[in-house]
Write a protein that holds these residues in place. Sequence first.
Motif, PDB file in Angstrom:
ATOM      1  N   ASN A  96      40.145  34.907  47.514  1.00 40.42           N
ATOM      2  CA  ASN A  96      40.129  35.661  48.480  1.00 40.42           C
ATOM      3  C   ASN A  96      41.683  36.040  49.165  1.00 40.42           C
ATOM      4  O   ASN A  96      41.438  36.341  50.272  1.00 40.42           O
ATOM      5  N   GLY A  97      42.666  35.855  48.513  1.00 37.71           N
ATOM      6  CA  GLY A  97      43.776  36.172  49.094  1.00 37.71           C
ATOM      7  C   GLY A  97      44.424  35.032  50.033  1.00 37.71           C
ATOM      8  O   GLY A  97      43.751  34.310  50.421  1.00 37.71           O
ATOM      9  N   SER A 251      50.765  34.496  48.631  1.00 39.16           N
ATOM     10  CA  SER A 251      49.921  35.363  47.907  1.00 39.16           C
ATOM     11  C   SER A 251      50.707  35.434  46.590  1.00 39.16           C
ATOM     12  O   SER A 251      51.501  36.397  46.262  1.00 39.16           O
ATOM     13  N   HIS A 253      49.694  37.004  44.133  1.00 42.12           N
ATOM     14  CA  HIS A 253      49.685  38.169  43.238  1.00 42.12           C
ATOM     15  C   HIS A 253      50.899  39.145  43.833  1.00 42.12           C
ATOM     16  O   HIS A 253      51.091  39.998  43.343  1.00 42.12           O
ATOM     17  N   GLN A 261      44.480  39.714  44.650  1.00 37.93           N
ATOM     18  CA  GLN A 261      43.626  39.015  45.460  1.00 37.93           C
ATOM     19  C   GLN A 261      43.392  37.479  45.049  1.00 37.93           C
ATOM     20  O   GLN A 261      43.178  36.866  46.034  1.00 37.93           O
ATOM     21  N   SER A 262      44.493  37.219  44.254  1.00 42.25           N
ATOM     22  CA  SER A 262      44.409  35.676  43.890  1.00 42.25           C
ATOM     23  C   SER A 262      45.717  35.203  44.737  1.00 42.25           C
ATOM     24  O   SER A 262      46.773  35.839  44.891  1.00 42.25           O
ATOM     25  N   LEU A 296      40.816  35.849  38.063  1.00 42.07           N
ATOM     26  CA  LEU A 296      41.720  35.642  39.414  1.00 42.07           C
ATOM     27  C   LEU A 296      42.335  34.078  39.089  1.00 42.07           C
ATOM     28  O   LEU A 296      43.614  33.941  39.025  1.00 42.07           O
TER      29      LEU A 296
END
Length: 535
Positions: A96-97, A251, A253, A261-262, A296
Motif C-alpha cells: 500500500n505504498g 517508495s 516504485h 504502489q510497492s 507487487l
Amino acid sequence: MKQAQDPRRDHDRAPYAEALQRHADQDPLMFMVPGHAATAAGMSGDLAEFAGELALRHDIPQLVDGIDSGENSPLAQALDLAADAWGARRAWFLANGSSQGNRMAVIGVGAAGAGGSADAPAPSIERGPDVVVAQRSAHSSFLDGLVVTGLAPEWVFPEFDATHGINHGLTPALLEEAFGRAAERGDRPQAAYVISPSYFGAVSDIAGLAAVAHANGVPLIVDAAWGAHFGFHPELPDFPTTLGADIAVTSTHKMGGSLGQSAMLLLADGQFADALEPALERAFTLTQTTSASSLLLGSLDIARRSLVRETRRIGESVALAERLRSLLRADERFTLVSDEFGEYPSVLRADPLRVSIGLSRSGVSGYEMRAALARDHGILLEIATSAAVVAFFGPGKELDVDRLFRAMVAVLDRAVAEAGEGRDAATPDGVPPAVPALPAPGTRVMTPRAAYFAGTEVVDWSAAVGRVSADALAAYPPGVPNIVPGERITREALEFLRAVAASPIGYVRGAVDSNVDAVRVVLEPGSPGVTLRTQ
C-alpha cells in the motif's frame, strides 16, 4: 559511498520472484482465487491482453507452500536480502505504498513507547500528550498515523524557498528547538519524523538529526519515499538506515524500479530496534492488506536485485542527469534549483538523479511548461510549481535529455513569439509571482485523533476563525498542511488557503469545497449546524 552488502548473501538471486516463476511453470489447475485462475482462457482474455498473460500466471494469493509459507520461505529470504541491501536489521514489503509505511511507523513508535505501555495513563491535553516531533511538510499519511494512535504533533517548519515554492528540510538545531518546546509544555516525545530527500532533491543531515533525536531519548523516522536508490552508487547519498535513522520508509516504485504502489519499511539495527521490531510487526499486520499482490511483492524482490547488480547503469543515469544540467546552465533563461541549495543550512547535498529546473527568469510558469511538454512534445515531467519543474531520472534508464532540452527551449521560444515580437522573456514583468509566505500554525488544543472522532459541523469560513479544525487542509503547492485536526483555525491560515484556491492552479487538499467557502470544525456545546458523529 556505496551501500555495503554482506558478501555471504547472494544478491544475484530474487528468491520470491523466482518462486513465482517456478509456480507459473508448473501450470497448476487452480480452483482458488484469484478469479482469473492464472490463465488467459475464457473471460480472462481481455485481462490478459491488458496486463499480459505472464502477469496472470504470477498473480497468486498468499499462503502458498514453497512461496511465502513455511520457515525460511522464498519471501522470507527476499526480505532478508532487502534488509541487507539497504543496511537494515529488518525489512517489510508494503503493498500500500509509503502511505502504509508512514502509518505503520507512527503506530509502531506509539506502541513501542511510553504511550503504548500497559501501565501508562491515557494521554490528556491537560498534562501534555505523547507527541512526535515532526517536519510540518509531512505527508498526509503521517497524520493518519496520528489519528490512529492518539499521538499529537510538535511541528517544525522546514526551510522554504518562496521563489520556487519548494520545501527543503530541517537542521539539527531546528529539531532541537522543537524538542525544547515540547519539554516546556510537559509533552512526552515518542519519536522524531523528518523527510529526506525532498520532492526536489534536497538531502538533509540525517546523521545530525538522528543524533538530536537519540539525545532526546527517541528514535528517528525518515520518510525517504524519494530515496530508494540511495546507497547503490558512489555518487548517490547514503541511505538513512546507514546514517543513524531508526526507521526509513521508502517508495521503491518511485526511484527503485518496482511496480507502482510497492514500497518498503526498513528498521535499522540501533538502540531502539529491540522495542521497535515487535511493535512494527504488529503495525504491519494492522495496515497491510491480507491480499497483498504477489506482483507487487515480486517486483520489490527484483528491484532490489537490479539496484545491487546494475551499479554501472545507475552511474550512466547520473551522467545523463548531469548532461541535462550542463545544457540548462548554458541557457540563461533556466536556473537549477540545486545550484542554490548552498543557501539553505538544512540541505546537506542534492540527489544527482533529480533535476529541478527553475523558470523564474523565463516568463513561463512551471505549470505552463509541464503542460506544454506533455501536450505538444509527448514528454512528461514529475511535478511543477509556479516557477519550477522537476525531471526524475529512474536509475538505469536511458532517457533522451537532448530531446527534453530542445522541447523546453521550443516552449520558451513559442511563448515569446506568441507574446509579440521583441518581448524579453527574462524581464521582471515575465517572472511568476513568488509563493506567499506560509501562515503560522494555530494553537493545538486537541490531539488529531480527538478532533477527528469528535462531533463536527460545517460552518462558513468566516465563522470558522477561532474554532478547532476537524480536517487537515493543505495548499498545493507547496503541500504543507496549513491546518491540522485539533488546531485552532486562524484567519491568516484561511485567507492563505482561500487565496490559493482562487488561483488558476491552486488546490486545497481536504477542503469541504474547492473554494474553501466552508470548513468542518469540532462541534461546540449549543452550536447549530450539521452534526457528524463518528464512532
